[in-house]
Design a protein around this motif. Structure first.
Motif, PDB file in Angstrom:
ATOM      1  N   ARG A   1       0.908  -1.187  -0.029  1.00 25.35           N
ATOM      2  CA  ARG A   1      -0.037   0.170   0.021  1.00 25.35           C
ATOM      3  C   ARG A   1       0.927   1.120  -0.129  1.00 25.35           C
ATOM      4  O   ARG A   1       0.433   2.178  -0.491  1.00 25.35           O
ATOM      5  N   GLU A   2       1.953   1.378   0.848  1.00 26.86           N
ATOM      6  CA  GLU A   2       2.721   2.386   0.943  1.00 26.86           C
ATOM      7  C   GLU A   2       3.594   2.755  -0.404  1.00 26.86           C
ATOM      8  O   GLU A   2       3.565   3.728  -1.016  1.00 26.86           O
ATOM      9  N   LYS A   3       3.770   1.528  -0.960  1.00 27.58           N
ATOM     10  CA  LYS A   3       4.702   1.631  -2.246  1.00 27.58           C
ATOM     11  C   LYS A   3       3.722   2.405  -3.316  1.00 27.58           C
ATOM     12  O   LYS A   3       4.090   3.174  -4.292  1.00 27.58           O
ATOM     13  N   LEU A   4       2.474   1.782  -3.283  1.00 27.57           N
ATOM     14  CA  LEU A   4       1.428   2.413  -4.240  1.00 27.57           C
ATOM     15  C   LEU A   4       1.315   3.876  -4.246  1.00 27.57           C
ATOM     16  O   LEU A   4       1.052   4.576  -5.050  1.00 27.57           O
ATOM     17  N   HIS A   5       1.161   4.428  -2.696  1.00 29.63           N
ATOM     18  CA  HIS A   5       1.152   5.795  -2.563  1.00 29.63           C
ATOM     19  C   HIS A   5       2.134   6.327  -3.345  1.00 29.63           C
ATOM     20  O   HIS A   5       1.810   7.635  -3.449  1.00 29.63           O
ATOM     21  N   VAL A   6       3.538   5.946  -2.952  1.00 28.63           N
ATOM     22  CA  VAL A   6       4.662   6.650  -3.327  1.00 28.63           C
ATOM     23  C   VAL A   6       4.194   6.924  -5.097  1.00 28.63           C
ATOM     24  O   VAL A   6       4.758   7.943  -5.653  1.00 28.63           O
ATOM     25  N   LEU A   7       4.166   5.654  -5.665  1.00 24.49           N
ATOM     26  CA  LEU A   7       3.718   5.599  -6.976  1.00 24.49           C
ATOM     27  C   LEU A   7       2.921   6.648  -7.524  1.00 24.49           C
ATOM     28  O   LEU A   7       3.146   7.366  -8.690  1.00 24.49           O
ATOM     29  N   ALA A   8       1.608   6.571  -6.933  1.00 24.85           N
ATOM     30  CA  ALA A   8       0.597   7.479  -7.378  1.00 24.85           C
ATOM     31  C   ALA A   8       1.198   9.162  -7.399  1.00 24.85           C
ATOM     32  O   ALA A   8       0.986   9.812  -8.278  1.00 24.85           O
TER      33      ALA A   8
ATOM     34  N   GLN B   1      -6.528   1.558  -6.967  1.00 22.37           N
ATOM     35  CA  GLN B   1      -5.903   0.235  -6.541  1.00 22.37           C
ATOM     36  C   GLN B   1      -5.713   0.028  -5.061  1.00 22.37           C
ATOM     37  O   GLN B   1      -6.048  -1.098  -4.604  1.00 22.37           O
ATOM     38  N   ILE B   2      -5.376   1.034  -4.482  1.00 21.67           N
ATOM     39  CA  ILE B   2      -5.180   0.972  -2.886  1.00 21.67           C
ATOM     40  C   ILE B   2      -6.448   0.761  -2.227  1.00 21.67           C
ATOM     41  O   ILE B   2      -6.662   0.102  -1.363  1.00 21.67           O
ATOM     42  N   LEU B   3      -7.513   1.586  -2.901  1.00 16.19           N
ATOM     43  CA  LEU B   3      -8.758   1.447  -2.371  1.00 16.19           C
ATOM     44  C   LEU B   3      -9.357   0.279  -2.435  1.00 16.19           C
ATOM     45  O   LEU B   3     -10.308  -0.229  -1.614  1.00 16.19           O
ATOM     46  N   GLN B   4      -9.083  -0.551  -3.464  1.00 15.59           N
ATOM     47  CA  GLN B   4      -9.687  -1.892  -3.684  1.00 15.59           C
ATOM     48  C   GLN B   4      -9.459  -2.813  -2.490  1.00 15.59           C
ATOM     49  O   GLN B   4     -10.202  -3.586  -1.811  1.00 15.59           O
ATOM     50  N   ASN B   5      -8.220  -2.778  -1.985  1.00 14.75           N
ATOM     51  CA  ASN B   5      -7.794  -3.454  -0.871  1.00 14.75           C
ATOM     52  C   ASN B   5      -7.902  -2.907   0.647  1.00 14.75           C
ATOM     53  O   ASN B   5      -8.063  -3.496   1.471  1.00 14.75           O
ATOM     54  N   HIS B   6      -8.023  -1.664   0.483  1.00 11.08           N
ATOM     55  CA  HIS B   6      -7.923  -0.829   1.711  1.00 11.08           C
ATOM     56  C   HIS B   6      -8.919   0.535   1.667  1.00 11.08           C
ATOM     57  O   HIS B   6      -8.724   1.567   1.636  1.00 11.08           O
ATOM     58  N   PRO B   7     -10.333  -0.033   1.656  1.00 12.31           N
ATOM     59  CA  PRO B   7     -11.361   0.900   1.364  1.00 12.31           C
ATOM     60  C   PRO B   7     -11.330   2.004   2.373  1.00 12.31           C
ATOM     61  O   PRO B   7     -11.984   3.176   1.988  1.00 12.31           O
ATOM     62  N   THR B   8     -10.820   1.845   3.582  1.00 15.25           N
ATOM     63  CA  THR B   8     -10.841   2.907   4.543  1.00 15.25           C
ATOM     64  C   THR B   8      -9.686   3.690   4.549  1.00 15.25           C
ATOM     65  O   THR B   8      -9.284   4.398   5.931  1.00 15.25           O
ATOM     66  N   ASP B   9      -8.698   3.603   3.527  1.00 15.69           N
ATOM     67  CA  ASP B   9      -7.462   4.319   3.432  1.00 15.69           C
ATOM     68  C   ASP B   9      -7.983   5.920   3.276  1.00 15.69           C
ATOM     69  O   ASP B   9      -8.258   6.218   2.007  1.00 15.69           O
ATOM     70  N   LEU B  10      -8.077   6.500   4.201  1.00 12.31           N
ATOM     71  CA  LEU B  10      -8.540   8.069   3.947  1.00 12.31           C
ATOM     72  C   LEU B  10      -7.657   8.947   2.947  1.00 12.31           C
ATOM     73  O   LEU B  10      -8.230   9.887   2.169  1.00 12.31           O
ATOM     74  N   LEU B  11      -6.369   8.955   3.023  1.00 11.46           N
ATOM     75  CA  LEU B  11      -5.786   9.426   2.518  1.00 11.46           C
ATOM     76  C   LEU B  11      -5.585   9.153   0.727  1.00 11.46           C
ATOM     77  O   LEU B  11      -5.869  10.100   0.083  1.00 11.46           O
ATOM     78  N   ALA B  12      -5.971   8.062   0.540  1.00 15.03           N
ATOM     79  CA  ALA B  12      -6.153   7.477  -0.878  1.00 15.03           C
ATOM     80  C   ALA B  12      -7.237   8.233  -1.410  1.00 15.03           C
ATOM     81  O   ALA B  12      -7.499   8.485  -2.577  1.00 15.03           O
TER      82      ALA B  12
ATOM     83  N   ARG C   1     -17.822  10.241  -8.023  1.00 17.70           N
ATOM     84  CA  ARG C   1     -18.809   9.641  -7.325  1.00 17.70           C
ATOM     85  C   ARG C   1     -18.855   8.132  -7.280  1.00 17.70           C
ATOM     86  O   ARG C   1     -18.924   7.621  -6.171  1.00 17.70           O
ATOM     87  N   ASP C   2     -18.356   7.460  -8.353  1.00 16.19           N
ATOM     88  CA  ASP C   2     -18.143   6.151  -8.401  1.00 16.19           C
ATOM     89  C   ASP C   2     -17.186   5.541  -7.076  1.00 16.19           C
ATOM     90  O   ASP C   2     -17.273   4.415  -6.704  1.00 16.19           O
ATOM     91  N   SER C   3     -16.138   6.108  -7.281  1.00 16.36           N
ATOM     92  CA  SER C   3     -14.816   5.858  -6.280  1.00 16.36           C
ATOM     93  C   SER C   3     -15.394   5.890  -4.902  1.00 16.36           C
ATOM     94  O   SER C   3     -15.195   5.048  -4.126  1.00 16.36           O
TER      95      SER C   3
END
Length: 216
Positions: A108-115, A133-144, A162-164
């Motif tokens: 998850r952290e690696k994806l944050h950096v990539l984004a 992609q982060i939210l698919q696995n971590h829907p409560t990642d507020l920063l993403a 809206r859909d996200s």
């Protein structure tokens, strides 16, 4: 879902399924404080505001990658353009990339950096895909969620915006800190994409929640 929930330390983040690569509880709490202020559009002076939190965060653990992610992300998204022009930010992003390579991070952290890297290169839709992609696995990642909401909004992707939030919304149960704000994002997304009735209904629920929280 109130803003009053205690700030999360290392273990609390881990328990939420959002482990952070730092051993500093102080850094974890300051990261939480910064995310909360960004997510709620307000500076909490008790916490020293966003600026105060970011400088304390850096001091608590200078190598904490997610601390660098939020600091750089807020600047990038605040200015909203491809920022190869801004030397300070450019250097800050280089530091982030170096740190990322020098320590084991969660996926998850690696994806944050990539984004953020994509965003900085001017590839904002691509950055949003990575946050998704982060939210698919971590829907409560507020920063993403907040980074992607703000970016969708700035590039005029109302439907995606809206859909996200609609996809992650079911996971934001009242026990998750700031769930009422996520309900607010959802209402805003519906309104922006012309689903007025549902937006109004959600907005009323949010207002009721705040009144309960504030004890009106």
């Amino acid at each position: 879902g109130t803003a009053m929930a205690p700030l999360r330390d290392c273990k609390a983040w881990q328990d939420a399924g959002l482990a952070l690569s730092t051993t500093s509880n102080e850094a974890c709490k300051l990261f939480d404080a910064t995310v909360r202020q960004y997510a709620t559009w307000r500076n909490d002076e008790n916490l020293g505001g966003i600026e105060g939190c970011l400088s304390k965060l850096k001091a608590a653990d200078p190598n904490f990658v997610m601390g660098h992610v939020i600091a750089n992300g807020l600047q990038l998204i605040g200015i909203g353009s491809s920022l190869r022009l801004n030397r300070d930010l450019d250097n800050a992003l280089k530091t982030l990339m170096t740190l990322t390579k020098s320590q084991p991070l969660t996926e998850r952290e690696k994806l944050h950096v990539l984004a953020l890297d994509m965003f900085a290169r001017g590839q904002r839709p691509k950055a949003c895909e990575i946050w998704e992609q982060i939210l698919q696995n971590h829907p409560t990642d507020l920063l993403a969620l907040k980074f992607s909401q703000d970016t969708y909004f700035s590039i005029g992707y109302q439907v995606q915006m809206r859909d996200s939030v609609a996809r992650v919304f079911p996971f934001w149960t009242p026990d998750v800190p700031l769930s009422s704000y996520v309900k607010g994002y959802y209402a805003f997304g519906l309104m922006e994409s012309n689903f007025f009735d549902r937006a109004e209904e959600l907005a009323r629920e949010v207002i009721c929640l705040f009144m309960m929280v504030k004890g009106f």
